[in-house]
Design a protein around this motif. Sequence first.
Motif, PDB file in Angstrom:
ATOM      1  N   VAL A 194     -25.862  37.243  39.636  1.00 37.41           N
ATOM      2  CA  VAL A 194     -25.601  38.436  40.435  1.00 37.41           C
ATOM      3  C   VAL A 194     -24.281  39.042  39.985  1.00 37.41           C
ATOM      4  O   VAL A 194     -23.244  38.374  39.971  1.00 37.41           O
ATOM      5  CB  VAL A 194     -25.551  38.105  41.943  1.00 37.41           C
ATOM      6  CG1 VAL A 194     -25.210  39.363  42.740  1.00 37.41           C
ATOM      7  CG2 VAL A 194     -26.885  37.534  42.404  1.00 37.41           C
ATOM      8  N   ASN A 195     -24.345  40.309  39.588  1.00 39.11           N
ATOM      9  CA  ASN A 195     -23.161  41.059  39.188  1.00 39.11           C
ATOM     10  C   ASN A 195     -22.691  41.886  40.378  1.00 39.11           C
ATOM     11  O   ASN A 195     -23.270  42.922  40.681  1.00 39.11           O
ATOM     12  CB  ASN A 195     -23.490  41.958  37.994  1.00 39.11           C
ATOM     13  CG  ASN A 195     -22.354  42.904  37.674  1.00 39.11           C
ATOM     14  OD1 ASN A 195     -21.208  42.665  38.028  1.00 39.11           O
ATOM     15  ND2 ASN A 195     -22.680  44.006  37.003  1.00 39.11           N
TER      16      ASN A 195
ATOM     17  N   GLY B  53     -22.197  48.299  31.792  1.00 39.83           N
ATOM     18  CA  GLY B  53     -21.224  47.528  31.020  1.00 39.83           C
ATOM     19  C   GLY B  53     -20.811  46.241  31.712  1.00 39.83           C
ATOM     20  O   GLY B  53     -20.673  45.198  31.071  1.00 39.83           O
ATOM     21  N   SER B  54     -20.630  46.309  33.027  1.00 37.46           N
ATOM     22  CA  SER B  54     -20.207  45.102  33.748  1.00 37.46           C
ATOM     23  C   SER B  54     -21.306  44.046  33.734  1.00 37.46           C
ATOM     24  O   SER B  54     -21.028  42.842  33.679  1.00 37.46           O
ATOM     25  CB  SER B  54     -19.814  45.437  35.194  1.00 37.46           C
ATOM     26  OG  SER B  54     -20.921  45.944  35.921  1.00 37.46           O
ATOM     27  N   SER B  55     -22.573  44.468  33.760  1.00 36.74           N
ATOM     28  CA  SER B  55     -23.673  43.499  33.693  1.00 36.74           C
ATOM     29  C   SER B  55     -23.743  42.843  32.323  1.00 36.74           C
ATOM     30  O   SER B  55     -24.002  41.645  32.212  1.00 36.74           O
ATOM     31  CB  SER B  55     -25.006  44.189  34.000  1.00 36.74           C
ATOM     32  OG  SER B  55     -25.070  44.559  35.353  1.00 36.74           O
ATOM     33  N   LEU B  56     -23.506  43.618  31.276  1.00 37.45           N
ATOM     34  CA  LEU B  56     -23.498  43.058  29.928  1.00 37.45           C
ATOM     35  C   LEU B  56     -22.362  42.051  29.785  1.00 37.45           C
ATOM     36  O   LEU B  56     -22.567  40.948  29.260  1.00 37.45           O
ATOM     37  CB  LEU B  56     -23.366  44.180  28.900  1.00 37.45           C
ATOM     38  CG  LEU B  56     -23.342  43.759  27.438  1.00 37.45           C
ATOM     39  CD1 LEU B  56     -24.559  42.910  27.072  1.00 37.45           C
ATOM     40  CD2 LEU B  56     -23.246  44.990  26.535  1.00 37.45           C
TER      41      LEU B  56
ATOM     42  N   ALA C 196     -17.235  38.885  21.816  1.00 35.32           N
ATOM     43  CA  ALA C 196     -15.915  39.242  22.357  1.00 35.32           C
ATOM     44  C   ALA C 196     -15.642  40.727  22.160  1.00 35.32           C
ATOM     45  O   ALA C 196     -15.139  41.409  23.059  1.00 35.32           O
ATOM     46  CB  ALA C 196     -14.826  38.402  21.705  1.00 35.32           C
ATOM     47  N   GLY C 197     -15.980  41.256  20.971  1.00 35.19           N
ATOM     48  CA  GLY C 197     -15.760  42.669  20.705  1.00 35.19           C
ATOM     49  C   GLY C 197     -16.613  43.563  21.578  1.00 35.19           C
ATOM     50  O   GLY C 197     -16.145  44.600  22.077  1.00 35.19           O
ATOM     51  N   VAL C 198     -17.868  43.188  21.775  1.00 30.40           N
ATOM     52  CA  VAL C 198     -18.751  43.959  22.649  1.00 30.40           C
ATOM     53  C   VAL C 198     -18.220  43.932  24.070  1.00 30.40           C
ATOM     54  O   VAL C 198     -18.198  44.955  24.767  1.00 30.40           O
ATOM     55  CB  VAL C 198     -20.192  43.403  22.592  1.00 30.40           C
ATOM     56  CG1 VAL C 198     -21.045  43.980  23.713  1.00 30.40           C
ATOM     57  CG2 VAL C 198     -20.818  43.706  21.236  1.00 30.40           C
ATOM     58  N   ARG C 199     -17.779  42.769  24.489  1.00 24.09           N
ATOM     59  CA  ARG C 199     -17.278  42.632  25.857  1.00 24.09           C
ATOM     60  C   ARG C 199     -16.107  43.578  26.123  1.00 24.09           C
ATOM     61  O   ARG C 199     -15.973  44.146  27.200  1.00 24.09           O
ATOM     62  CB  ARG C 199     -16.866  41.180  26.106  1.00 24.09           C
ATOM     63  CG  ARG C 199     -16.697  40.850  27.559  1.00 24.09           C
ATOM     64  CD  ARG C 199     -16.115  39.480  27.773  1.00 24.09           C
ATOM     65  NE  ARG C 199     -16.056  39.190  29.196  1.00 24.09           N
ATOM     66  CZ  ARG C 199     -15.254  39.811  30.059  1.00 24.09           C
ATOM     67  NH1 ARG C 199     -14.441  40.774  29.637  1.00 24.09           N
ATOM     68  NH2 ARG C 199     -15.272  39.492  31.336  1.00 24.09           N
TER      69      ARG C 199
ATOM     70  N   ASP D 129     -21.311  52.905  31.896  1.00 28.92           N
ATOM     71  CA  ASP D 129     -22.720  52.818  31.505  1.00 28.92           C
ATOM     72  C   ASP D 129     -22.922  52.749  29.993  1.00 28.92           C
ATOM     73  O   ASP D 129     -24.036  52.899  29.515  1.00 28.92           O
ATOM     74  CB  ASP D 129     -23.505  54.007  32.063  1.00 28.92           C
ATOM     75  CG  ASP D 129     -23.906  53.782  33.511  1.00 28.92           C
ATOM     76  OD1 ASP D 129     -24.214  52.626  33.864  1.00 28.92           O
ATOM     77  OD2 ASP D 129     -23.892  54.743  34.286  1.00 28.92           O
ATOM     78  N   ARG D 130     -21.857  52.513  29.239  1.00 30.99           N
ATOM     79  CA  ARG D 130     -21.989  52.543  27.787  1.00 30.99           C
ATOM     80  C   ARG D 130     -22.473  51.231  27.191  1.00 30.99           C
ATOM     81  O   ARG D 130     -22.969  51.204  26.079  1.00 30.99           O
ATOM     82  CB  ARG D 130     -20.678  52.970  27.146  1.00 30.99           C
ATOM     83  CG  ARG D 130     -20.378  54.440  27.413  1.00 30.99           C
ATOM     84  CD  ARG D 130     -19.304  54.968  26.510  1.00 30.99           C
ATOM     85  NE  ARG D 130     -18.028  54.310  26.689  1.00 30.99           N
ATOM     86  CZ  ARG D 130     -17.137  54.641  27.600  1.00 30.99           C
ATOM     87  NH1 ARG D 130     -17.397  55.609  28.464  1.00 30.99           N
ATOM     88  NH2 ARG D 130     -15.986  54.017  27.680  1.00 30.99           N
TER      89      ARG D 130
END
Length: 197
Positions: free
Chosen positions: A78-79, A87-90, A154-157, A163-164
């Motif tokens: 659960v996010n 983005g926060s879910s990813l 790490a870079g993606v994070r 929403d990106r």
Amino acid sequence: MSVRAPRPPVAGLLLAAGAGRRFGMPKALVRHRGALLVESAAAVLADGGCSPVIVVLGACAEEVAEKKSELAGVRTLVNDDWPTGMGSSLRHGLDALAGDPELAAALILPVDTPGITAAAVRRVAAFASPSALVQASYSDVRGHPVLIGRDHWAGVREVAVEDRGARDYLKSHVVAEIPCEDIADGTDADRPEDLPD
């Protein structure tokens, strides 16, 4: 006769936390072809060979927990920050995967792509490695699923905000595009009329 090396382990990461404002309801709870979209998408990841399969929920987490019938065998997270965007879910999903050193890559799928098939998942996942950056394409247009090797997490994070998601990271790196239009439909179902028949 040559022996093919086994594919490195690939996790399936299903992003299903949004409220679905344009759709009129959380897309995870949309019933299509006899199942919730969240059930169908999780099954596509599992049938495509992803293990583990992690589903990130948010806006409708309690309702999905009450209604799910086919999510056995997948892990749900659960996010609580879901209102800030995908983005926060990813980030939440990648954080959950980071503790498993055996995983080479994560295959990312949003819940609102009901035309994605297990065959497309297998085709993209076949390129798994820690350094992989692979994206399905449909008539030369990039879409889902997206395969992100562990070296890039790490870079993606860092850039996954609002929403990106991974979009900015993928734009600034070389990404292998794998045509999948012959086996899947990458169209997003933003509104009820976008759902395939």
